[in-house]
Design a protein around this motif. Structure first.
Motif, short mmCIF file in Angstrom:
data_model
loop_
_atom_site.label_atom_id
_atom_site.label_comp_id
_atom_site.label_asym_id
_atom_site.label_seq_id
_atom_site.Cartn_x
_atom_site.Cartn_y
_atom_site.Cartn_z
N GLN A 275 -6.72 -0.40 -5.21
CA GLN A 275 -5.57 -1.03 -6.01
C GLN A 275 -6.05 -2.63 -6.42
O GLN A 275 -5.70 -2.77 -7.64
N PHE A 276 -6.58 -3.31 -5.59
CA PHE A 276 -6.85 -4.70 -6.06
C PHE A 276 -7.87 -4.88 -7.21
O PHE A 276 -7.83 -5.43 -8.07
N VAL B 248 0.75 -1.27 0.10
CA VAL B 248 0.02 0.03 0.02
C VAL B 248 0.85 1.32 -0.13
O VAL B 248 0.24 2.27 0.06
N SER B 249 2.31 1.33 -0.08
CA SER B 249 2.84 2.36 -0.02
C SER B 249 3.27 2.73 -1.66
O SER B 249 4.23 3.44 -1.76
N CYS B 250 2.57 2.05 -2.50
CA CYS B 250 2.84 2.47 -3.88
C CYS B 250 2.56 3.99 -4.36
O CYS B 250 1.67 4.55 -3.67
N ARG B 251 3.35 4.42 -5.32
CA ARG B 251 3.38 6.00 -5.37
C ARG B 251 1.83 6.15 -5.96
O ARG B 251 1.19 5.24 -6.66
N ALA B 252 1.37 7.31 -6.06
CA ALA B 252 0.26 7.61 -6.84
C ALA B 252 0.37 7.63 -8.27
O ALA B 252 1.50 8.13 -8.69
N GLN C 233 -16.53 -2.30 1.66
CA GLN C 233 -16.59 -1.62 2.82
C GLN C 233 -15.26 -1.48 3.69
O GLN C 233 -14.37 -2.06 3.42
N SER C 234 -15.31 -0.36 4.57
CA SER C 234 -14.12 -0.46 5.65
C SER C 234 -14.54 0.04 6.86
O SER C 234 -15.06 1.08 7.10
N MET C 235 -14.08 -0.71 7.85
CA MET C 235 -14.84 -0.32 9.34
C MET C 235 -13.62 -0.87 10.12
O MET C 235 -13.99 -1.42 11.30
N ILE C 236 -12.25 -0.61 10.01
CA ILE C 236 -11.56 -0.81 10.90
C ILE C 236 -11.50 0.01 12.13
O ILE C 236 -11.70 1.21 11.97
N GLU D 82 -2.04 2.76 15.54
CA GLU D 82 -2.45 1.63 16.63
C GLU D 82 -2.49 0.29 16.02
O GLU D 82 -2.87 -0.76 16.72
N ASN D 83 -2.40 0.11 14.75
CA ASN D 83 -2.60 -1.11 13.93
C ASN D 83 -1.59 -1.19 12.91
O ASN D 83 -1.77 -1.57 11.68
N ASN D 84 -0.08 -1.12 13.38
CA ASN D 84 0.96 -1.30 12.75
C ASN D 84 0.92 -0.70 11.47
O ASN D 84 1.15 -0.98 10.18
N GLY D 85 0.19 0.59 11.27
CA GLY D 85 0.35 1.64 10.20
C GLY D 85 -0.67 1.38 9.32
O GLY D 85 -0.74 1.88 8.02
N PHE D 86 -1.60 0.49 9.63
CA PHE D 86 -2.86 -0.07 8.69
C PHE D 86 -3.99 0.29 9.16
O PHE D 86 -4.54 -0.70 9.89
N GLY D 87 -4.50 1.18 8.83
CA GLY D 87 -5.78 1.53 9.15
C GLY D 87 -6.87 1.75 8.15
O GLY D 87 -6.67 1.30 7.01
N ASN D 88 -8.01 2.48 8.30
CA ASN D 88 -8.91 2.51 7.03
C ASN D 88 -8.22 3.27 5.75
O ASN D 88 -8.72 2.77 4.65
N PRO D 89 -7.70 4.26 5.86
CA PRO D 89 -6.87 4.84 4.82
C PRO D 89 -6.30 4.07 4.14
O PRO D 89 -6.24 3.79 2.59
N GLN D 90 -5.49 3.24 4.64
CA GLN D 90 -4.43 2.18 3.92
C GLN D 90 -5.37 1.11 3.46
O GLN D 90 -5.16 0.60 2.24
N GLN D 91 -6.60 0.47 4.06
CA GLN D 91 -7.27 -0.39 3.47
C GLN D 91 -8.08 -0.03 2.45
O GLN D 91 -8.44 -0.65 1.44
N ILE D 92 -8.54 1.12 2.36
CA ILE D 92 -9.18 1.87 1.37
C ILE D 92 -8.34 1.87 0.11
O ILE D 92 -8.98 1.34 -1.04
#
Length: 374
Positions: free
Chosen positions: A296-297, A32-36, A272-275, A281-291
């Motif tokens: 991407q997928f 999820v660190s891919c560039r824009a 959906q996204s409901m973290i 608090e979650n190893n750098g992976f919250g809703n913004p990263q999940q969205i």
């Protein structure tokens, strides 16, 4: 049966379990660190086309009638966010005879009897219709509170409810309707094959010889629903709605790909996204990263992508504020847009009433940024 809509809908939110496990997302963090992606020519040299404004629509749920007048506390939220899309739910349950049904249909029929769908359409709103079911009895206020075991979405009753909803909207609603059906469907087999629901993870998020017949039946019933919507004459986008966590681990991705024929029969993608935790608090992976990970997928399907509902599962307002502040970034917004995201819907407007932890202010800032950008 008379239903207290507000209590019913709040219980749906409060009892929805958080499926995100940090151990599942850790292997995915590097992706999820891919560039824009580049948004295309930004030069204003003579002879170049002027930049085109882009936008991501904003939706708000979960009760349009209360949002648009019946809840006086909703007025500041409505004014601040000016949603394009109104969201409502069709929730599957079990009645006293242990038959599946949707108590939401009495609410939808009530809205139709008051001509509210026409009023909302005339006001320019679009509509998001999301279906879900009380698969493991997590919501004791739905029906008699018993698990549906996934039976609602494979039933004729579900098809009848979609038909009724489509016919109501055909007569009253002239704007676009989004149908995000069988939301979080990978969980529907959780208790279907066990006597103790505490063992439910064994049959969640997986296609195997035990679960495959169910999910093939679900796929067939959803195709029937899609055809009803497609042939209705409504301006509609339709698909199933995947749990946002699925793209973050290999088994979840395989689950999604089992539905490729269904996706190819759709004209949109919903997730959906409901973290319930901040990214920090979650190893750098919250809703913004999940969205972003979902965009991407799902971009490989070349369909418009829609976030059918966003909200921390535990309704932490400070998480909303943190999420929105992270996403209120032009590079992030351009990236998710270029990947195909076309709408972002907030699940429960009540979380924003009173602006706790500044969550309404932060959401308004994000909403204003996605309204128009180049």
């Amino acid at each position: 049966m008379k239903i207290n809509i507000i209590i019913f809908l709040r219980e749906v939110v409060m009892n929805r379990r958080d499926f995100i496990k940090a151990i599942e997302v850790l292997p995915f963090l590097s992706l999820v660190s891919c560039r824009a992606d580049s948004s295309g020519g930004s030069s204003n040299t003579e002879g170049s086309p002027a930049p085109t404004n882009k936008s991501i629509l904003f939706g708000l749920g979960n009760d349009p009638a209360y949002l648009l007048g019946q809840d006086p506390n909703a007025a500041p939220v409505l004014q601040a966010l000016s949603p394009n899309i109104l969201a409502l739910w069709i929730n599957g349950a079990v009645d006293s005879s242990e038959n599946v049904y949707s108590p939401s249909m009495s609410f939808i029929n009530q809205l139709a009897s008051q001509n509210l769908f026409k009023q909302w359409s005339d006001a320019g709103y679009k509509l998001m219709v999301i279906s879900w079911e009380n698969y493991n009895g997590q919501n004791p206020s739905l029906g008699i509170g018993q698990p549906t075991y996934g039976n609602y979405h494979i039933s004729n009753q579900f098809i009848q409810d979609i038909t009724t909803t489509v016919n109501i909207l055909k007569s009253q609603f002239s704007n676009r309707v989004y149908f995000a059906l069988a939301a979080e469907q990978s969980t529907y087999t959780a208790c279907r094959y066990v006597t103790d629901c505490s063992q439910q993870q064994q049959y969640s998020d997986v296609i195997n010889p035990t679960t495959e017949p169910y999910f093939q039946g679900l796929q067939n019933n959803l195709l029937t629903a899609f055809n009803i919507i497609k042939n209705s004459g409504l301006d509609a986008l339709y698909s199933t709605c995947f749990g946002g966590w699925l793209v973050t681990f290999a088994r979840g991705q395989r689950f999604i790909e089992f539905f490729n024929s269904l996706i190819n029969s759709s004209n949109a993608i919903f997730f959906q996204s409901m973290i319930g935790l901040k990214s920090s608090e979650n190893n750098g992976f919250g809703n913004p990263q999940q969205i972003l990970a979902n965009c991407q997928f799902f971009s490989k399907y070349n369909l418009p992508i829609h976030l059918a509902y966003y909200m921390p599962v535990n309704q932490r307002a400070d998480v909303v504020t943190d999420d929105m502040n992270q996403m209120a970034n032009l590079s992030y917004i351009e990236n998710i847009y270029n990947l195909g995201l076309r709408s972002f819907s907030f699940m429960y407007y009540g979380m924003l009433e009173g602006n706790p932890y500044g969550d309404l202010t932060a959401t308004q800032n994000f909403r204003n940024m996605i309204k128009s950008f180049t």
